[in-house]
Enzyme design. Structure first.
Site, PDB file in Angstrom:
ATOM      1  N   ASP A 297     112.907  28.784-120.751  1.00 45.85           N
ATOM      2  CA  ASP A 297     114.432  28.925-120.467  1.00 45.85           C
ATOM      3  C   ASP A 297     114.710  29.199-119.164  1.00 45.85           C
ATOM      4  OD1 ASP A 297     116.859  28.391-121.831  1.00 45.85           O
ATOM      5  OD2 ASP A 297     117.208  30.530-121.664  1.00 45.85           O
ATOM      6  N   GLU A 344     113.071  23.935-119.332  1.00 43.74           N
ATOM      7  CA  GLU A 344     114.471  23.687-119.753  1.00 43.74           C
ATOM      8  C   GLU A 344     115.143  23.469-118.130  1.00 43.74           C
ATOM      9  OE1 GLU A 344     118.329  24.520-119.018  1.00 43.74           O
ATOM     10  OE2 GLU A 344     117.568  26.572-119.238  1.00 43.74           O
ATOM     11  N   ASP A 397     122.868  25.733-128.032  1.00 43.72           N
ATOM     12  CA  ASP A 397     123.914  26.405-127.275  1.00 43.72           C
ATOM     13  C   ASP A 397     125.065  25.162-127.543  1.00 43.72           C
ATOM     14  OD1 ASP A 397     123.197  28.801-126.399  1.00 43.72           O
ATOM     15  OD2 ASP A 397     122.114  27.954-124.518  1.00 43.72           O
TER      16      ASP A 397
END
Length: 500
Positions: A297, A344, A397
């Site tokens: 991430d 990501e 998200d």
């Protein structure tokens, strides 16, 4: 059929589903590694999916966010299957009746039963041997974590920076004394992690039998209140009193005038580099054991990260500080040559970040909900998506696709309709979320991931997380009653038709 070789996991067309463990059905307050997790793997196998993506599975703080955890290694005890412990004779059905919000007391009881039985029964002696092997294998992080969690409980869940100085600063004499004083509590934590890892690896083995790869996720930064920062304070940018000098976040952008102040400590990269990034390699080794694929991430933070003075209330007055991402990834790849990583790389990505990702041939992420701004060079448009990508309708998200579509303005909705007309003809009636699922799976991206909410055609009430908010997140769960035969046949047909 067994799981394909590691080297080929990200080099062929396949589809997967995004669903966190907590979102599984179960008889208790959260999803877990019990029968429903195996049923979900059966579902993935039946629809032709090859990948199950989850969120981080580490032990969270009280807010339950999987991106702020107490350890970069330890699993979430909430995910332990109590039915499995019942099957082992370590708990009874009566023990588990009426459970509402925590499994920790029951895990303590299971440990006591385990301790007693392993002294007298042969089958439990084997379990004791397996437990001892686990403790020895994982000692590099488990010893610190078990003591950390025992002390945290001892000090009424206060963060380590609020403990008395000898405990906060890991005074050697104090640590030796408390290891004796809290021996039982430490043993329970270790046993809990043994149970978690045992149940997880059993599930992973079952997934492999069904040719399903497990796809995990790690936050780039760790929480300040974690065993990692407490035990390795020299590896983080802290003041002499161990308070944070700078914190992590992202600068102001289109979405936020003040940016995002995450509050995580920054790495002391110089110190990490001196021992060959041993902490990072250990962290990634654990993730590689638990997962077949791992997403990093906020990957851009490995090239440069936004450092905010800890005294600042917002992210405005920060600066970009370079990180040794090339040296780090090189060390990880050398130590763990079979690891499969995904970057990501959402948001504003620089040439340098993109070059770092490409050097290590890491797939980036493409989100179709971001594709319809009207610009022909939008990187999320299907025709701009390259093979070495993981494409999503949306992530944890994002809003669900059905809700996203219903809230588009006329301009963006017009762009969606134009795209669908070009694909299906002028007479096509938009059908969300199926149209976006089809679009994702038809791209050249080798891996396409669909959130379970989109397969179930759910609205925004079923969203997993809304960034920038601190309540109402991470609680969504599904039930098998929500899945219709038509939905199952639809996703199965799309996977087959698109050669995944």
């Amino acid at each position: 059929m067994t799981l394909q070789t590691q080297a080929s996991l990200l080099n062929q067309r396949q589809a997967g589903v995004l669903l966190h463990i907590s979102s599984l059905p179960s008889a208790f307050y959260t999803g877990d590694l019990g029968v429903e997790s195996y049923r979900f793997i059966d579902f993935l196998h039946e629809i032709g999916a090859k990948v199950w993506q989850t969120l981080p599975i580490n032990m969270p703080h009280a807010d339950n966010s999987p991106y702020q955890c107490l350890s970069a290694h330890a699993g979430n005890p909430d995910f332990i299957s109590l039915e499995s412990l019942q099957a082992q004779g370590l708990l009874t059905k009566q023990d588990c009746a009426g459970l509402i919000t925590s499994k920790l007391d029951l895990l303590n009881k299971a440990y006591l039963n385990f301790s007693q039985q392993s002294e007298i029964q042969a089958e439990y002696k084997k379990l004791r041997q397996a437990f001892n092997r686990f403790c020895k294998k994982q000692a590099s992080w488990l010893d610190d974590f078990a003591l950390f969690l025992a002390l945290r409980q001892h000090f009424n869940q206060a963060g380590w920076d609020h403990w008395p100085e000898p405990y906060k600063n890991r005074d050697k004499k104090t640590i030796k004394q408390v290891q004796v004083q809290l021996a039982h509590e430490i043993a329970v934590v270790k046993f809990t992690q043994f149970v978690f890892f045992s149940q997880w690896l059993a599930l992973k083995a079952y997934a492999a039998e069904k040719n399903i790869a497990l796809f995990g996720d790690i936050p780039i930064f760790v929480a300040y209140d974690s065993a990692d920062v407490w035990a390795h304070s020299d590896l983080f940018k802290l003041n002499s009193d161990k308070t944070m000098s700078v914190v992590a976040g992202v600068p102001p952008d289109y979405f936020s005038e003040t940016g995002q102040r995450w509050g995580n400590p920054h790495y002391n990269w110089e110190a990490m580099q001196q021992d060959g990034f041993a902490w990072w390699i250990s962290r990634m080794a654990t993730q590689s054991e638990l997962f077949d694929i791992v997403r990093i991430d906020h990957f851009r933070g490995l090239e440069a990260a936004w450092e905010i003075p800890a005294v600042e209330d917002t992210a405005i007055n920060g600066e970009w500080v370079l990180a040794p991402g090339d040296a780090l990834l090189g060390a990880i790849k050398q130590a763990l040559p079979e690891i499969n990583l995904v970057a990501e790389d959402l948001g504003i990505i620089t040439i340098e970040v993109d070059a770092l990702r490409k050097k290590y041939h890491l797939p980036g992420m493409k989100i179709l909900q971001f594709a319809f701004s009207g610009a022909s060079d939008n990187p999320y448009l299907p025709e701009n998506i390259v093979e070495n990508s993981v494409v999503y309708t949306g992530t944890h998200d994002n809003d669900t696709t059905l809700s996203w579509y219903s809230t588009l303005d006329d301009y963006q909705r017009g762009n969606v309709h134009s795209r669908l007309a070009a694909l299906h003809g002028e007479g096509h009636t938009p059908n969300m979320p199926n149209d976006l699922i089809d679009m994702a799976l038809e791209t050249t991206a080798l891996l396409a991931i669909v959130p379970m909410q989109d397969i179930l055609q759910l609205n925004g009430h079923h969203r997993m997380n809304t960034p920038g908010t601190t309540s109402g997140n991470w609680h969504w769960r599904f039930s098998w009653q929500q899945l219709t035969a038509q939905q199952k046949n639809s996703i199965h047909g799309t996977i087959a038709r698109t050669g995944r």
